[in-house]
Design a protein around this motif. Structure first.
Motif, PDB file in Angstrom:
ATOM      1  N   VAL A  96      -1.645  -2.882 -10.359  1.00 27.73           N
ATOM      2  CA  VAL A  96      -1.730  -1.686  -9.518  1.00 27.73           C
ATOM      3  C   VAL A  96      -3.161  -1.160  -9.577  1.00 27.73           C
ATOM      4  O   VAL A  96      -3.706  -0.939 -10.669  1.00 27.73           O
ATOM      5  CB  VAL A  96      -0.751  -0.591  -9.983  1.00 27.73           C
ATOM      6  CG1 VAL A  96      -0.862   0.647  -9.080  1.00 27.73           C
ATOM      7  CG2 VAL A  96       0.684  -1.122  -9.993  1.00 27.73           C
ATOM      8  N   THR A  97      -3.764  -0.966  -8.409  1.00 26.74           N
ATOM      9  CA  THR A  97      -5.123  -0.433  -8.317  1.00 26.74           C
ATOM     10  C   THR A  97      -5.144   0.677  -7.262  1.00 26.74           C
ATOM     11  O   THR A  97      -4.111   1.110  -6.781  1.00 26.74           O
ATOM     12  CB  THR A  97      -6.125  -1.538  -7.927  1.00 26.74           C
ATOM     13  OG1 THR A  97      -5.759  -2.050  -6.631  1.00 26.74           O
ATOM     14  CG2 THR A  97      -6.136  -2.667  -8.939  1.00 26.74           C
ATOM     15  N   GLY A  98      -6.362   1.116  -6.901  1.00 24.99           N
ATOM     16  CA  GLY A  98      -6.497   2.176  -5.904  1.00 24.99           C
ATOM     17  C   GLY A  98      -6.316   3.538  -6.534  1.00 24.99           C
ATOM     18  O   GLY A  98      -6.917   3.849  -7.566  1.00 24.99           O
ATOM     19  N   ALA A  99      -5.484   4.374  -5.920  1.00 24.54           N
ATOM     20  CA  ALA A  99      -5.214   5.694  -6.474  1.00 24.54           C
ATOM     21  C   ALA A  99      -4.606   5.557  -7.860  1.00 24.54           C
ATOM     22  O   ALA A  99      -3.668   4.781  -8.068  1.00 24.54           O
ATOM     23  CB  ALA A  99      -4.278   6.473  -5.562  1.00 24.54           C
ATOM     24  N   SER A 115      -2.229   3.699  -3.528  1.00 26.60           N
ATOM     25  CA  SER A 115      -2.239   2.688  -4.578  1.00 26.60           C
ATOM     26  C   SER A 115      -1.883   1.340  -3.965  1.00 26.60           C
ATOM     27  O   SER A 115      -1.213   1.263  -2.928  1.00 26.60           O
ATOM     28  CB  SER A 115      -1.234   3.034  -5.681  1.00 26.60           C
ATOM     29  OG  SER A 115      -1.562   4.247  -6.324  1.00 26.60           O
ATOM     30  N   TYR A 116      -2.313   0.275  -4.648  1.00 37.44           N
ATOM     31  CA  TYR A 116      -2.053  -1.086  -4.172  1.00 37.44           C
ATOM     32  C   TYR A 116      -1.338  -1.868  -5.261  1.00 37.44           C
ATOM     33  O   TYR A 116      -1.832  -1.978  -6.389  1.00 37.44           O
ATOM     34  CB  TYR A 116      -3.368  -1.762  -3.771  1.00 37.44           C
ATOM     35  CG  TYR A 116      -3.954  -1.089  -2.557  1.00 37.44           C
ATOM     36  CD1 TYR A 116      -3.632  -1.520  -1.280  1.00 37.44           C
ATOM     37  CD2 TYR A 116      -4.751   0.054  -2.688  1.00 37.44           C
ATOM     38  CE1 TYR A 116      -4.110  -0.855  -0.158  1.00 37.44           C
ATOM     39  CE2 TYR A 116      -5.226   0.728  -1.582  1.00 37.44           C
ATOM     40  CZ  TYR A 116      -4.902   0.268  -0.318  1.00 37.44           C
ATOM     41  OH  TYR A 116      -5.363   0.944   0.796  1.00 37.44           O
ATOM     42  N   LEU A 117      -0.160  -2.382  -4.936  1.00 40.80           N
ATOM     43  CA  LEU A 117       0.664  -3.157  -5.857  1.00 40.80           C
ATOM     44  C   LEU A 117       0.643  -4.610  -5.417  1.00 40.80           C
ATOM     45  O   LEU A 117       1.161  -4.954  -4.343  1.00 40.80           O
ATOM     46  CB  LEU A 117       2.097  -2.620  -5.878  1.00 40.80           C
ATOM     47  CG  LEU A 117       3.131  -3.451  -6.650  1.00 40.80           C
ATOM     48  CD1 LEU A 117       2.755  -3.559  -8.116  1.00 40.80           C
ATOM     49  CD2 LEU A 117       4.527  -2.848  -6.496  1.00 40.80           C
ATOM     50  N   ALA A 118       0.007  -5.466  -6.221  1.00 39.16           N
ATOM     51  CA  ALA A 118      -0.040  -6.899  -5.956  1.00 39.16           C
ATOM     52  C   ALA A 118       0.920  -7.613  -6.889  1.00 39.16           C
ATOM     53  O   ALA A 118       1.071  -7.234  -8.054  1.00 39.16           O
ATOM     54  CB  ALA A 118      -1.456  -7.429  -6.150  1.00 39.16           C
ATOM     55  N   VAL A 119       1.557  -8.655  -6.381  1.00 46.48           N
ATOM     56  CA  VAL A 119       2.469  -9.496  -7.148  1.00 46.48           C
ATOM     57  C   VAL A 119       1.934 -10.921  -7.119  1.00 46.48           C
ATOM     58  O   VAL A 119       1.485 -11.395  -6.063  1.00 46.48           O
ATOM     59  CB  VAL A 119       3.897  -9.457  -6.558  1.00 46.48           C
ATOM     60  CG1 VAL A 119       4.847 -10.311  -7.388  1.00 46.48           C
ATOM     61  CG2 VAL A 119       4.401  -8.027  -6.464  1.00 46.48           C
ATOM     62  N   ALA A 120       1.948 -11.609  -8.259  1.00 42.52           N
ATOM     63  CA  ALA A 120       1.466 -12.988  -8.301  1.00 42.52           C
ATOM     64  C   ALA A 120       2.194 -13.827  -7.259  1.00 42.52           C
ATOM     65  O   ALA A 120       3.422 -13.837  -7.194  1.00 42.52           O
ATOM     66  CB  ALA A 120       1.681 -13.569  -9.691  1.00 42.52           C
ATOM     67  N   GLY A 121       1.425 -14.512  -6.417  1.00 43.46           N
ATOM     68  CA  GLY A 121       1.987 -15.277  -5.310  1.00 43.46           C
ATOM     69  C   GLY A 121       1.927 -14.539  -3.989  1.00 43.46           C
ATOM     70  O   GLY A 121       2.069 -15.145  -2.927  1.00 43.46           O
ATOM     71  N   GLY A 122       1.709 -13.229  -4.037  1.00 45.41           N
ATOM     72  CA  GLY A 122       1.608 -12.431  -2.813  1.00 45.41           C
ATOM     73  C   GLY A 122       2.961 -12.204  -2.168  1.00 45.41           C
ATOM     74  O   GLY A 122       3.958 -12.857  -2.501  1.00 45.41           O
ATOM     75  N   LEU A 123       3.011 -11.248  -1.257  1.00 44.88           N
ATOM     76  CA  LEU A 123       4.227 -10.984  -0.499  1.00 44.88           C
ATOM     77  C   LEU A 123       4.289 -11.956   0.677  1.00 44.88           C
ATOM     78  O   LEU A 123       3.317 -12.110   1.420  1.00 44.88           O
ATOM     79  CB  LEU A 123       4.243  -9.544   0.016  1.00 44.88           C
ATOM     80  CG  LEU A 123       4.215  -8.470  -1.059  1.00 44.88           C
ATOM     81  CD1 LEU A 123       4.175  -7.082  -0.416  1.00 44.88           C
ATOM     82  CD2 LEU A 123       5.418  -8.583  -1.988  1.00 44.88           C
ATOM     83  N   GLU A 162       0.867  -1.183   0.000  1.00 47.40           N
ATOM     84  CA  GLU A 162       0.000   0.000   0.000  1.00 47.40           C
ATOM     85  C   GLU A 162       0.901   1.229   0.000  1.00 47.40           C
ATOM     86  O   GLU A 162       1.668   1.441   0.936  1.00 47.40           O
ATOM     87  CB  GLU A 162      -0.903  -0.003   1.235  1.00 47.40           C
ATOM     88  CG  GLU A 162      -1.806   1.222   1.336  1.00 47.40           C
ATOM     89  CD  GLU A 162      -2.591   1.248   2.646  1.00 47.40           C
ATOM     90  OE1 GLU A 162      -3.675   0.653   2.692  1.00 47.40           O
ATOM     91  OE2 GLU A 162      -2.091   1.867   3.630  1.00 47.40           O
ATOM     92  N   THR A 163       0.819   2.037  -1.054  1.00 44.60           N
ATOM     93  CA  THR A 163       1.641   3.244  -1.153  1.00 44.60           C
ATOM     94  C   THR A 163       0.839   4.453  -0.668  1.00 44.60           C
ATOM     95  O   THR A 163      -0.379   4.396  -0.526  1.00 44.60           O
ATOM     96  CB  THR A 163       2.106   3.486  -2.593  1.00 44.60           C
ATOM     97  OG1 THR A 163       0.988   3.923  -3.386  1.00 44.60           O
ATOM     98  CG2 THR A 163       2.694   2.223  -3.209  1.00 44.60           C
ATOM     99  N   THR A 164       1.555   5.552  -0.431  1.00 39.61           N
ATOM    100  CA  THR A 164       0.922   6.792   0.026  1.00 39.61           C
ATOM    101  C   THR A 164       1.427   7.954  -0.815  1.00 39.61           C
ATOM    102  O   THR A 164       2.584   8.370  -0.679  1.00 39.61           O
ATOM    103  CB  THR A 164       1.217   7.053   1.515  1.00 39.61           C
ATOM    104  OG1 THR A 164       0.858   5.901   2.283  1.00 39.61           O
ATOM    105  CG2 THR A 164       0.432   8.259   2.027  1.00 39.61           C
ATOM    106  N   LEU A 165       0.597   8.427  -1.723  1.00 33.41           N
ATOM    107  CA  LEU A 165       0.798   9.634  -2.525  1.00 33.41           C
ATOM    108  C   LEU A 165       1.876   9.547  -3.599  1.00 33.41           C
ATOM    109  O   LEU A 165       1.642   9.958  -4.737  1.00 33.41           O
ATOM    110  CB  LEU A 165       1.070  10.857  -1.630  1.00 33.41           C
ATOM    111  CG  LEU A 165      -0.131  11.344  -0.801  1.00 33.41           C
ATOM    112  CD1 LEU A 165       0.287  12.474   0.131  1.00 33.41           C
ATOM    113  CD2 LEU A 165      -1.259  11.814  -1.720  1.00 33.41           C
ATOM    114  N   ASP A 166       3.076   9.018  -3.304  1.00 37.49           N
ATOM    115  CA  ASP A 166       4.127   9.124  -4.329  1.00 37.49           C
ATOM    116  C   ASP A 166       4.663   7.783  -4.804  1.00 37.49           C
ATOM    117  O   ASP A 166       5.728   7.720  -5.403  1.00 37.49           O
ATOM    118  CB  ASP A 166       5.268  10.027  -3.855  1.00 37.49           C
ATOM    119  CG  ASP A 166       6.028   9.472  -2.668  1.00 37.49           C
ATOM    120  OD1 ASP A 166       5.541   8.506  -2.049  1.00 37.49           O
ATOM    121  OD2 ASP A 166       7.126  10.004  -2.369  1.00 37.49           O
TER     122      ASP A 166
END
Length: 305
Positions: free
Chosen positions: A95-98, A134-142, A77-81
Protein backbone atom coordinates in the motif's frame (compact mmCIF):
# COMPACT_ATOMS: atom_id res chain seq x y z
CA UNK A 1 -14.77 14.45 -3.34
CA UNK A 2 -17.59 13.63 -5.78
CA UNK A 3 -18.40 10.07 -6.72
CA UNK A 4 -19.37 9.63 -10.37
CA UNK A 5 -21.41 6.56 -11.43
CA UNK A 6 -20.05 4.10 -13.96
CA UNK A 7 -22.42 1.59 -15.53
CA UNK A 8 -20.10 -1.26 -16.55
CA UNK A 9 -18.90 -3.90 -14.07
CA UNK A 10 -16.09 -6.11 -15.33
CA UNK A 11 -14.14 -6.85 -12.15
CA UNK A 12 -16.04 -10.01 -11.28
CA UNK A 13 -15.43 -13.34 -13.02
CA UNK A 14 -17.75 -14.31 -15.88
CA UNK A 15 -20.90 -15.83 -14.44
CA UNK A 16 -20.50 -18.89 -16.69
CA UNK A 17 -16.82 -19.45 -15.83
CA UNK A 18 -15.68 -21.90 -13.18
CA UNK A 19 -14.75 -20.17 -9.92
CA UNK A 20 -11.05 -19.66 -9.32
CA UNK A 21 -10.68 -19.14 -5.55
CA UNK A 22 -6.90 -19.47 -5.76
CA UNK A 23 -6.68 -16.35 -7.90
CA UNK A 24 -9.42 -14.19 -6.46
CA UNK A 25 -10.07 -11.56 -3.82
CA UNK A 26 -13.44 -10.67 -2.35
CA UNK A 27 -14.25 -7.07 -1.50
CA UNK A 28 -15.25 -6.99 2.17
CA UNK A 29 -15.46 -3.17 2.32
CA UNK A 30 -15.48 -1.13 -0.88
CA UNK A 31 -14.86 2.34 0.53
CA UNK A 32 -16.30 5.59 -0.78
CA UNK A 33 -14.72 5.33 -4.22
CA UNK A 34 -12.29 2.53 -5.03
CA UNK A 35 -11.41 1.92 -8.67
CA UNK A 36 -9.12 -0.29 -10.73
CA UNK A 37 -6.31 1.76 -12.29
CA UNK A 38 -3.26 1.09 -14.43
CA UNK A 39 -1.34 3.44 -16.73
CA UNK A 40 -4.52 4.39 -18.59
CA UNK A 41 -5.29 5.02 -22.28
CA UNK A 42 -2.88 7.71 -23.47
CA UNK A 43 -2.83 8.66 -27.14
CA UNK A 44 -6.55 8.22 -27.90
CA UNK A 45 -7.76 11.81 -27.45
CA UNK A 46 -8.36 12.07 -31.21
CA UNK A 47 -11.03 9.40 -30.71
CA UNK A 48 -12.59 11.30 -27.80
CA UNK A 49 -11.20 8.82 -25.24
CA UNK A 50 -9.75 10.34 -22.03
CA UNK A 51 -6.39 9.22 -20.72
CA UNK A 52 -7.61 7.90 -17.32
CA UNK A 53 -5.16 5.83 -15.22
CA UNK A 54 -3.81 6.23 -11.68
CA UNK A 55 -3.81 9.87 -10.54
CA UNK A 56 -0.66 9.50 -8.44
CA UNK A 57 1.68 7.85 -10.93
CA UNK A 58 4.68 7.66 -8.59
CA UNK A 59 2.65 5.93 -5.86
CA UNK A 60 1.07 3.54 -8.38
CA UNK A 61 4.43 2.51 -9.80
CA UNK A 62 6.04 2.17 -6.37
CA UNK A 63 3.27 -0.13 -5.11
CA UNK A 64 3.80 -2.42 -8.09
CA UNK A 65 7.58 -2.49 -7.72
CA UNK A 66 7.20 -3.46 -4.06
CA UNK A 67 5.31 -6.66 -4.99
CA UNK A 68 7.38 -7.59 -8.06
CA UNK A 69 4.90 -6.40 -10.70
CA UNK A 70 5.59 -4.35 -13.79
CA UNK A 71 5.13 -0.68 -12.86
CA UNK A 72 1.98 -0.19 -14.92
CA UNK A 73 0.08 -3.24 -13.61
CA UNK A 74 -3.51 -2.75 -12.48
CA UNK A 75 -4.00 -1.82 -8.80
CA UNK A 76 -6.78 -0.48 -6.60
CA UNK A 77 -6.96 3.29 -6.10
CA UNK A 78 -8.89 4.22 -2.95
CA UNK A 79 -10.40 7.60 -2.03
CA UNK A 80 -10.12 8.87 1.57
CA UNK A 81 -11.47 5.86 3.50
CA UNK A 82 -9.61 2.85 2.13
CA UNK A 83 -10.75 -0.66 1.21
CA UNK A 84 -10.79 -4.19 2.62
CA UNK A 85 -10.10 -7.41 0.65
CA UNK A 86 -10.17 -11.09 1.61
CA UNK A 87 -7.50 -12.86 -0.45
CA UNK A 88 -8.13 -16.48 -1.38
CA UNK A 89 -4.47 -17.34 -1.98
CA UNK A 90 -1.31 -16.52 -0.08
CA UNK A 91 0.25 -13.50 -1.73
CA UNK A 92 2.15 -10.25 -1.25
CA UNK A 93 0.53 -6.82 -1.22
CA UNK A 94 1.78 -3.26 -0.81
CA UNK A 95 0.00 0.00 0.00
CA UNK A 96 1.42 3.38 -1.05
CA UNK A 97 0.13 6.89 -1.79
CA UNK A 98 -1.95 8.43 0.97
CA UNK A 99 -0.68 7.21 4.34
CA UNK A 100 -3.11 4.88 6.07
CA UNK A 101 -3.19 2.16 8.71
CA UNK A 102 -2.77 -1.29 7.11
CA UNK A 103 -3.80 -4.50 8.89
CA UNK A 104 -3.95 -8.22 8.08
CA UNK A 105 -6.75 -10.05 9.90
CA UNK A 106 -6.83 -7.17 12.36
CA UNK A 107 -3.11 -7.21 13.17
CA UNK A 108 -1.21 -3.99 12.34
CA UNK A 109 1.01 -4.30 9.29
CA UNK A 110 3.27 -2.13 7.12
CA UNK A 111 2.40 0.77 4.86
CA UNK A 112 4.84 1.38 2.01
CA UNK A 113 6.47 -2.06 2.22
CA UNK A 114 5.76 -5.58 0.91
CA UNK A 115 3.32 -7.42 3.18
CA UNK A 116 2.74 -11.20 3.14
CA UNK A 117 -0.94 -12.12 3.37
CA UNK A 118 -1.83 -15.77 4.14
CA UNK A 119 -4.53 -17.55 2.13
CA UNK A 120 -7.99 -16.58 3.38
CA UNK A 121 -6.78 -13.54 5.32
CA UNK A 122 -8.24 -10.05 5.03
CA UNK A 123 -6.07 -7.04 4.30
CA UNK A 124 -7.58 -3.72 5.35
CA UNK A 125 -6.47 -0.25 4.24
CA UNK A 126 -7.86 2.32 6.66
CA UNK A 127 -8.83 5.96 6.15
CA UNK A 128 -6.17 8.24 4.70
CA UNK A 129 -4.20 9.94 7.47
CA UNK A 130 -2.79 12.43 4.96
CA UNK A 131 -3.50 12.83 1.29
CA UNK A 132 -6.51 11.38 -0.52
CA UNK A 133 -5.69 8.29 -2.60
CA UNK A 134 -3.96 5.08 -1.51
CA UNK A 135 -2.80 2.39 -3.94
CA UNK A 136 -3.12 -1.32 -3.13
CA UNK A 137 -1.03 -3.60 -5.36
CA UNK A 138 -1.25 -7.39 -5.29
CA UNK A 139 1.51 -9.66 -6.62
CA UNK A 140 0.48 -10.63 -10.15
CA UNK A 141 -1.69 -7.54 -10.58
CA UNK A 142 -5.45 -7.34 -10.94
CA UNK A 143 -6.66 -9.29 -13.98
CA UNK A 144 -9.55 -6.97 -14.87
CA UNK A 145 -10.89 -6.89 -18.42
CA UNK A 146 -9.11 -4.40 -20.69
CA UNK A 147 -10.94 -1.83 -22.80
CA UNK A 148 -8.85 -0.12 -25.49
CA UNK A 149 -5.73 -1.62 -23.96
CA UNK A 150 -6.35 -0.62 -20.35
CA UNK A 151 -8.15 -1.92 -17.25
CA UNK A 152 -8.54 1.61 -15.83
CA UNK A 153 -11.88 2.89 -14.61
CA UNK A 154 -12.76 6.17 -16.35
CA UNK A 155 -15.41 8.11 -14.42
CA UNK A 156 -16.18 10.48 -17.29
CA UNK A 157 -16.64 8.09 -20.21
CA UNK A 158 -17.70 4.99 -18.26
CA UNK A 159 -14.98 2.85 -19.83
CA UNK A 160 -13.43 0.09 -17.74
CA UNK A 161 -14.59 -1.66 -14.56
CA UNK A 162 -17.23 -0.02 -12.40
CA UNK A 163 -16.15 1.35 -9.01
CA UNK A 164 -16.01 -1.41 -6.43
CA UNK A 165 -18.97 -2.39 -4.30
CA UNK A 166 -18.89 -4.70 -1.29
CA UNK A 167 -19.16 -8.33 -2.42
CA UNK A 168 -17.32 -7.89 -5.72
CA UNK A 169 -14.86 -10.63 -6.62
CA UNK A 170 -11.61 -9.52 -8.25
CA UNK A 171 -9.39 -11.77 -10.34
CA UNK A 172 -5.65 -11.75 -9.56
CA UNK A 173 -2.94 -12.59 -12.08
CA UNK A 174 -0.06 -14.99 -11.55
CA UNK A 175 3.06 -13.38 -10.03
CA UNK A 176 5.88 -12.92 -12.53
CA UNK A 177 8.70 -12.00 -10.12
CA UNK A 178 9.34 -12.21 -6.37
CA UNK A 179 8.80 -9.17 -4.19
CA UNK A 180 12.08 -7.31 -3.59
CA UNK A 181 13.80 -7.44 -0.23
CA UNK A 182 13.35 -3.88 1.05
CA UNK A 183 13.03 -2.36 4.51
CA UNK A 184 12.54 1.26 3.49
CA UNK A 185 10.64 2.82 0.57
CA UNK A 186 10.57 6.59 1.19
CA UNK A 187 7.42 8.39 0.09
CA UNK A 188 6.91 11.88 1.53
CA UNK A 189 3.49 12.91 2.86
CA UNK A 190 1.72 15.61 0.85
CA UNK A 191 2.16 19.17 2.16
CA UNK A 192 -0.85 21.21 3.20
CA UNK A 193 0.25 23.94 0.79
CA UNK A 194 1.01 22.66 -2.69
CA UNK A 195 3.14 24.46 -5.27
CA UNK A 196 2.38 23.47 -8.85
CA UNK A 197 4.89 24.22 -11.60
CA UNK A 198 3.05 25.63 -14.62
CA UNK A 199 3.61 27.05 -18.07
CA UNK A 200 1.33 29.64 -19.64
CA UNK A 201 -1.24 28.01 -21.91
CA UNK A 202 -2.45 28.67 -25.45
CA UNK A 203 -5.11 31.17 -24.29
CA UNK A 204 -3.16 33.06 -21.64
CA UNK A 205 -3.78 36.19 -23.73
CA UNK A 206 -7.42 35.99 -22.60
CA UNK A 207 -6.19 37.11 -19.18
CA UNK A 208 -5.57 40.73 -18.30
CA UNK A 209 -2.19 41.76 -16.93
CA UNK A 210 -3.82 41.72 -13.49
CA UNK A 211 -5.07 38.18 -14.15
CA UNK A 212 -1.57 36.94 -15.01
CA UNK A 213 -0.27 38.62 -11.85
CA UNK A 214 -2.95 36.79 -9.83
CA UNK A 215 -1.74 33.47 -11.26
CA UNK A 216 1.76 34.31 -10.09
CA UNK A 217 0.85 35.61 -6.65
CA UNK A 218 -2.51 34.14 -5.61
CA UNK A 219 -3.36 31.25 -3.28
CA UNK A 220 -6.35 28.98 -3.86
CA UNK A 221 -8.03 26.23 -1.85
CA UNK A 222 -9.14 22.87 -3.18
CA UNK A 223 -12.93 22.64 -3.43
CA UNK A 224 -15.04 19.67 -2.29
CA UNK A 225 -16.32 19.53 -5.89
CA UNK A 226 -12.96 18.07 -6.98
CA UNK A 227 -12.68 14.48 -8.28
CA UNK A 228 -10.71 12.36 -10.74
CA UNK A 229 -11.85 14.56 -13.59
CA UNK A 230 -10.63 17.88 -12.25
CA UNK A 231 -9.37 19.79 -9.27
CA UNK A 232 -11.62 22.81 -8.74
CA UNK A 233 -9.93 25.74 -7.03
CA UNK A 234 -11.59 28.48 -4.98
CA UNK A 235 -9.79 31.74 -4.37
CA UNK A 236 -9.02 35.12 -5.91
CA UNK A 237 -10.80 35.69 -9.24
CA UNK A 238 -8.43 35.58 -12.22
CA UNK A 239 -9.37 38.62 -14.27
CA UNK A 240 -9.95 38.04 -17.97
CA UNK A 241 -9.55 40.60 -20.74
CA UNK A 242 -11.95 38.68 -23.02
CA UNK A 243 -15.29 37.13 -22.19
CA UNK A 244 -16.62 36.20 -25.62
CA UNK A 245 -17.44 32.66 -26.73
CA UNK A 246 -14.61 30.23 -27.48
CA UNK A 247 -15.19 27.20 -29.74
CA UNK A 248 -14.31 23.89 -28.09
CA UNK A 249 -10.61 23.08 -28.25
CA UNK A 250 -8.50 20.09 -27.30
CA UNK A 251 -7.59 19.60 -23.63
CA UNK A 252 -4.45 17.97 -22.26
CA UNK A 253 -3.69 16.47 -18.88
CA UNK A 254 -2.98 19.32 -16.43
CA UNK A 255 -4.76 22.00 -18.46
CA UNK A 256 -5.97 24.93 -16.31
CA UNK A 257 -9.19 26.52 -17.52
CA UNK A 258 -10.31 29.98 -16.50
CA UNK A 259 -14.07 30.00 -15.93
CA UNK A 260 -16.20 33.09 -16.60
CA UNK A 261 -16.63 33.80 -12.87
CA UNK A 262 -12.84 33.80 -12.44
CA UNK A 263 -12.47 30.34 -10.86
CA UNK A 264 -9.83 27.85 -12.03
CA UNK A 265 -10.14 24.17 -12.92
CA UNK A 266 -7.12 21.84 -13.21
CA UNK A 267 -7.92 18.82 -15.38
CA UNK A 268 -6.75 15.40 -14.17
CA UNK A 269 -6.66 11.89 -15.65
CA UNK A 270 -10.39 11.51 -16.43
CA UNK A 271 -10.63 14.93 -18.10
CA UNK A 272 -12.72 15.50 -21.23
CA UNK A 273 -10.79 15.66 -24.48
CA UNK A 274 -12.24 19.05 -25.49
CA UNK A 275 -13.51 22.12 -23.65
CA UNK A 276 -14.96 25.53 -24.36
CA UNK A 277 -13.22 27.71 -21.76
CA UNK A 278 -9.77 29.21 -22.31
CA UNK A 279 -6.77 27.16 -21.17
CA UNK A 280 -4.61 29.84 -19.58
CA UNK A 281 -1.89 27.54 -18.17
CA UNK A 282 -0.80 23.89 -18.00
CA UNK A 283 0.57 22.07 -14.94
CA UNK A 284 3.91 20.37 -15.56
CA UNK A 285 3.64 16.60 -15.48
CA UNK A 286 6.01 16.33 -12.50
CA UNK A 287 3.57 18.34 -10.35
CA UNK A 288 0.43 16.35 -11.14
CA UNK A 289 0.93 13.67 -8.48
CA UNK A 290 0.50 16.38 -5.85
CA UNK A 291 -2.95 17.12 -7.30
CA UNK A 292 -3.96 13.50 -6.68
CA UNK A 293 -3.29 13.89 -2.94
CA UNK A 294 -4.75 17.39 -2.46
CA UNK A 295 -7.55 17.25 0.11
CA UNK A 296 -10.44 19.71 0.13
CA UNK A 297 -9.13 22.81 1.86
CA UNK A 298 -5.51 22.22 0.80
CA UNK A 299 -3.81 25.41 -0.39
CA UNK A 300 -2.48 25.70 -3.94
CA UNK A 301 -0.01 28.14 -5.42
CA UNK A 302 1.48 28.27 -8.92
CA UNK A 303 5.09 28.72 -9.95
CA UNK A 304 5.78 29.61 -13.55
CA UNK A 305 8.69 27.78 -15.16
Amino acid sequence: MNRQPVNRRTTAPDADAAPDPAGAARVERAGALTTVQDDGRPGLAHLGVPRSGALDTAAHHLANRLVGNEEGAAVLETTLDGVSLRLERATTVAVTGAQAAVSVDGAPSDWGLPVHVPAGATVDVGPALSGVRSYLAVAGGLAADRVLGSASTDLLSGLGPAPLVTGDVLRIGAPTAPAPAVDLAPYPPPPHEIELAIRLGPRHDWLSAAGVATLDEGTWSVSTDSNRIALRLSGPPVERSRNDELPSEGLVLGAIQSLPEGELVVFLADHPTTGGYPVVAVVDRASLDACAQARPGSLVRFRRG
